[in-house]
Enzyme design. Sequence first.
Site, PDB file in Angstrom:
ATOM      1  N   ILE A 249       0.823  -1.209   0.000  1.00  0.00           N
ATOM      2  CA  ILE A 249       0.000   0.000   0.000  1.00  0.00           C
ATOM      3  C   ILE A 249       0.858   1.260   0.000  1.00  0.00           C
ATOM      4  O   ILE A 249       0.600   2.230  -0.719  1.00  0.00           O
ATOM      5  CB  ILE A 249      -0.944   0.015   1.223  1.00  0.00           C
ATOM      6  N   GLU A 250       1.898   1.252   0.823  1.00  0.00           N
ATOM      7  CA  GLU A 250       2.701   2.469   1.006  1.00  0.00           C
ATOM      8  C   GLU A 250       3.580   2.793  -0.197  1.00  0.00           C
ATOM      9  O   GLU A 250       3.650   3.953  -0.618  1.00  0.00           O
ATOM     10  CB  GLU A 250       3.570   2.341   2.263  1.00  0.00           C
TER      11      GLU A 250
END
Length: 231
Positions: free
Chosen positions: A121-122
């Site tokens: 996600i990051e």
Amino acid sequence: MKIIKYFIIIFFTIIHGTLNANEKEFNEWLVKFKVYALEKKISEKTFNLAMSDVVFLPKVIKYDRFQPEFYEDTKTYISKRTSKQKVNKGAQLYELNRDFINMIDNKFSVEKELLLALMGIETNFGTYVGKMDILSSLATLSFDQRRSDFFTNELITILQLIDAGKIDHDILYGSWAGAFGFFQFMPSTIDNYAIDYDKNNIIELKSTVDSFASAANYINKIGWKKNQPFS
């Protein structure tokens, strides 16, 4: 057509004037911030080295005012950040680092699936860590009034980490908000939870070893309980 041209000229004149005013005010702020940083025990040598190329970044203010979390609904936000391709990419990363990631899972009692999901996600598993000059981003947001106290503290913290030799200032490129590395740690998170896991005397959050260990340590220390439902 002439009226439209005049409006365009006026618009860009105003924008240019605003940017010049902001840059002037920013440079004045930077002089005062140096005094404050030295009072916080940042060495002048470190300040001059780290902050010599810092500039005001207008687009950082734009990003701050228009974050996806502010206007996207949950379904839209998640759908933009998840895909079968991303899952496959995470599986490939795991296969390449299986023994190490399993060891981190066991040592810190944080599920490898959670760590991989967060990294995906990051930063899309380290393929997009951001290209913004973190020191300029933090300085711009510290100068700005919306969350000045928070970002001033983050800027002081990153300078302290540089001063202590824990972070290499030459590689500080990341998100517009000052987050750094594969798991996008803010300076205060680096200070409180990041680990030099390979014991080479520097924290490398763009390396698999230090970044996974640091993320697992952070999640563990804030109270995560392995194999328990989230509530």
